[in-house]
Write a protein that holds these residues in place. Structure first.
Motif, PDB file in Angstrom:
ATOM      1  N   MET A   1       0.838  -1.154   0.000  1.00  0.00           N
ATOM      2  CA  MET A   1       0.000   0.000   0.000  1.00  0.00           C
ATOM      3  C   MET A   1       0.896   1.233   0.000  1.00  0.00           C
ATOM      4  O   MET A   1       1.937   1.265   0.660  1.00  0.00           O
ATOM      5  N   ALA A   2       0.489   2.274  -0.760  1.00  0.00           N
ATOM      6  CA  ALA A   2       1.258   3.507  -0.810  1.00  0.00           C
ATOM      7  C   ALA A   2       0.333   4.695  -1.048  1.00  0.00           C
ATOM      8  O   ALA A   2      -0.661   4.585  -1.769  1.00  0.00           O
ATOM      9  N   LEU A   3       0.694   5.789  -0.446  1.00  0.00           N
ATOM     10  CA  LEU A   3      -0.034   7.036  -0.624  1.00  0.00           C
ATOM     11  C   LEU A   3       0.688   7.843  -1.686  1.00  0.00           C
ATOM     12  O   LEU A   3       1.881   8.131  -1.555  1.00  0.00           O
ATOM     13  N   GLY A   4      -0.030   8.190  -2.756  1.00  0.00           N
ATOM     14  CA  GLY A   4       0.571   8.916  -3.863  1.00  0.00           C
ATOM     15  C   GLY A   4       0.763  10.385  -3.569  1.00  0.00           C
ATOM     16  O   GLY A   4       0.201  10.921  -2.604  1.00  0.00           O
ATOM     17  N   PRO A   5       1.538  11.065  -4.395  1.00  0.00           N
ATOM     18  CA  PRO A   5       1.789  12.489  -4.193  1.00  0.00           C
ATOM     19  C   PRO A   5       0.518  13.333  -4.280  1.00  0.00           C
ATOM     20  O   PRO A   5       0.457  14.432  -3.743  1.00  0.00           O
ATOM     21  N   ASP A   6      -0.507  12.796  -4.940  1.00  0.00           N
ATOM     22  CA  ASP A   6      -1.779  13.511  -5.062  1.00  0.00           C
ATOM     23  C   ASP A   6      -2.790  13.090  -3.993  1.00  0.00           C
ATOM     24  O   ASP A   6      -3.938  13.520  -4.014  1.00  0.00           O
ATOM     25  N   GLY A   7      -2.367  12.213  -3.068  1.00  0.00           N
ATOM     26  CA  GLY A   7      -3.251  11.763  -1.998  1.00  0.00           C
ATOM     27  C   GLY A   7      -4.008  10.486  -2.301  1.00  0.00           C
ATOM     28  O   GLY A   7      -4.708   9.960  -1.443  1.00  0.00           O
ATOM     29  N   ASP A   8      -3.889   9.945  -3.519  1.00  0.00           N
ATOM     30  CA  ASP A   8      -4.543   8.690  -3.859  1.00  0.00           C
ATOM     31  C   ASP A   8      -3.822   7.524  -3.183  1.00  0.00           C
ATOM     32  O   ASP A   8      -2.632   7.588  -2.898  1.00  0.00           O
ATOM     33  N   ALA A  22      -4.567  -1.712  -7.515  1.00  0.00           N
ATOM     34  CA  ALA A  22      -5.732  -0.827  -7.610  1.00  0.00           C
ATOM     35  C   ALA A  22      -5.383   0.546  -7.065  1.00  0.00           C
ATOM     36  O   ALA A  22      -4.635   0.674  -6.101  1.00  0.00           O
ATOM     37  N   ARG A  23      -5.940   1.573  -7.689  1.00  0.00           N
ATOM     38  CA  ARG A  23      -5.740   2.950  -7.232  1.00  0.00           C
ATOM     39  C   ARG A  23      -7.089   3.516  -6.815  1.00  0.00           C
ATOM     40  O   ARG A  23      -8.062   3.445  -7.561  1.00  0.00           O
ATOM     41  N   HIS A  24      -7.117   4.077  -5.598  1.00  0.00           N
ATOM     42  CA  HIS A  24      -8.344   4.645  -5.046  1.00  0.00           C
ATOM     43  C   HIS A  24      -8.179   6.138  -4.826  1.00  0.00           C
ATOM     44  O   HIS A  24      -7.108   6.609  -4.440  1.00  0.00           O
ATOM     45  N   ASP A  25      -9.256   6.877  -5.042  1.00  0.00           N
ATOM     46  CA  ASP A  25      -9.270   8.316  -4.797  1.00  0.00           C
ATOM     47  C   ASP A  25      -9.010   8.570  -3.322  1.00  0.00           C
ATOM     48  O   ASP A  25      -9.672   7.984  -2.458  1.00  0.00           O
ATOM     49  N   GLY A  26      -8.051   9.432  -3.020  1.00  0.00           N
ATOM     50  CA  GLY A  26      -7.695   9.707  -1.636  1.00  0.00           C
ATOM     51  C   GLY A  26      -8.759  10.454  -0.869  1.00  0.00           C
ATOM     52  O   GLY A  26      -8.838  10.365   0.355  1.00  0.00           O
ATOM     53  N   ALA A  27      -9.609  11.199  -1.573  1.00  0.00           N
ATOM     54  CA  ALA A  27     -10.634  12.002  -0.899  1.00  0.00           C
ATOM     55  C   ALA A  27     -11.851  11.183  -0.486  1.00  0.00           C
ATOM     56  O   ALA A  27     -12.367  11.341   0.617  1.00  0.00           O
ATOM     57  N   ILE A  50       4.953  -0.337  -2.858  1.00  0.00           N
ATOM     58  CA  ILE A  50       4.698   0.373  -4.109  1.00  0.00           C
ATOM     59  C   ILE A  50       5.424   1.714  -4.042  1.00  0.00           C
ATOM     60  O   ILE A  50       5.475   2.356  -3.000  1.00  0.00           O
ATOM     61  N   ARG A  51       5.968   2.130  -5.157  1.00  0.00           N
ATOM     62  CA  ARG A  51       6.656   3.413  -5.240  1.00  0.00           C
ATOM     63  C   ARG A  51       6.037   4.246  -6.363  1.00  0.00           C
ATOM     64  O   ARG A  51       5.440   3.699  -7.285  1.00  0.00           O
ATOM     65  N   PHE A  52       6.239   5.532  -6.281  1.00  0.00           N
ATOM     66  CA  PHE A  52       5.807   6.430  -7.339  1.00  0.00           C
ATOM     67  C   PHE A  52       7.039   6.985  -8.026  1.00  0.00           C
ATOM     68  O   PHE A  52       7.940   7.503  -7.374  1.00  0.00           O
ATOM     69  N   ALA A  53       7.079   6.852  -9.348  1.00  0.00           N
ATOM     70  CA  ALA A  53       8.193   7.364 -10.131  1.00  0.00           C
ATOM     71  C   ALA A  53       8.142   8.894 -10.126  1.00  0.00           C
ATOM     72  O   ALA A  53       7.121   9.490  -9.772  1.00  0.00           O
ATOM     73  N   SER A  54       9.227   9.513 -10.536  1.00  0.00           N
ATOM     74  CA  SER A  54       9.286  10.972 -10.565  1.00  0.00           C
ATOM     75  C   SER A  54       8.226  11.579 -11.474  1.00  0.00           C
ATOM     76  O   SER A  54       7.801  12.709 -11.267  1.00  0.00           O
ATOM     77  N   ASP A  55       7.754  10.803 -12.463  1.00  0.00           N
ATOM     78  CA  ASP A  55       6.699  11.296 -13.351  1.00  0.00           C
ATOM     79  C   ASP A  55       5.299  11.008 -12.805  1.00  0.00           C
ATOM     80  O   ASP A  55       4.300  11.264 -13.473  1.00  0.00           O
ATOM     81  N   GLY A  56       5.219  10.453 -11.582  1.00  0.00           N
ATOM     82  CA  GLY A  56       3.921  10.177 -10.952  1.00  0.00           C
ATOM     83  C   GLY A  56       3.355   8.804 -11.253  1.00  0.00           C
ATOM     84  O   GLY A  56       2.348   8.409 -10.667  1.00  0.00           O
ATOM     85  N   ASN A  57       3.968   8.064 -12.171  1.00  0.00           N
ATOM     86  CA  ASN A  57       3.492   6.718 -12.489  1.00  0.00           C
ATOM     87  C   ASN A  57       3.848   5.753 -11.364  1.00  0.00           C
ATOM     88  O   ASN A  57       4.660   6.054 -10.500  1.00  0.00           O
ATOM     89  N   VAL A  58       3.210   4.582 -11.376  1.00  0.00           N
ATOM     90  CA  VAL A  58       3.326   3.611 -10.292  1.00  0.00           C
ATOM     91  C   VAL A  58       4.371   2.553 -10.629  1.00  0.00           C
ATOM     92  O   VAL A  58       4.354   1.978 -11.714  1.00  0.00           O
TER      93      VAL A  58
END
Length: 120
Positions: A1-8, A22-27, A50-58
């Motif tokens: 599980m990972a929290l993305g830079p956009d909160g997802d 799976a990616r879920h909306d953080g809000a 899970i990691r997020f690449a510098s371009d925001g991809n998973v």
């Protein structure tokens, strides 16, 4: 599980011989996308953080179960599109000749190369 830079929130699980991400909306928790990665010829048994690449991809990596004592444990790494979950690339290799090699980490280098670490 990972929290993305956009909160997802992005989660991964082994399901029916595949790796499901799976990616879920953080809000509100609504599902944005799901991707199943077929792991033939091996069954995934463990996913790294899970990691997020510098371009925001998973970025995600998984190790699989050997089918015999003579085989080396397979490892696979994949990069998924952040917006729709589309597969950008996937690569598979055999772990070093060690029956206990398990994934330990995943890292994107400044130039975009991806490094996978393992324990043995």
């Amino acid at each position: 599980m990972a929290l993305g830079p956009d909160g997802d929130l992005v989660v991964a699980a082994v399901e029916s011989g595949d790796l499901t991400i799976a990616r879920h909306d953080g809000a509100d928790g609504n599902l944005r996308w799901t991707r199943r990665l077929r792991m033939d010829p091996f069954q995934p048994r463990l996913a790294t953080p899970i990691r997020f690449a510098s371009d925001g991809n998973v970025l995600i990596a998984a190790s699989g179960s050997r089918t015999s004592r003579l085989e080396r444990r397979p490892l696979t790494v994949a990069k998924l599109d952040r917006t729709l979950g589309g597969l950008i690339w996937q690569a598979s290799v055999a772990a070093p000749d060690d029956s206990h090699a398990d994934l330990a980490g995943l890292l994107e280098m400044p130039g975009g190369d991806v490094v996978v670490a393992y324990d043995h």
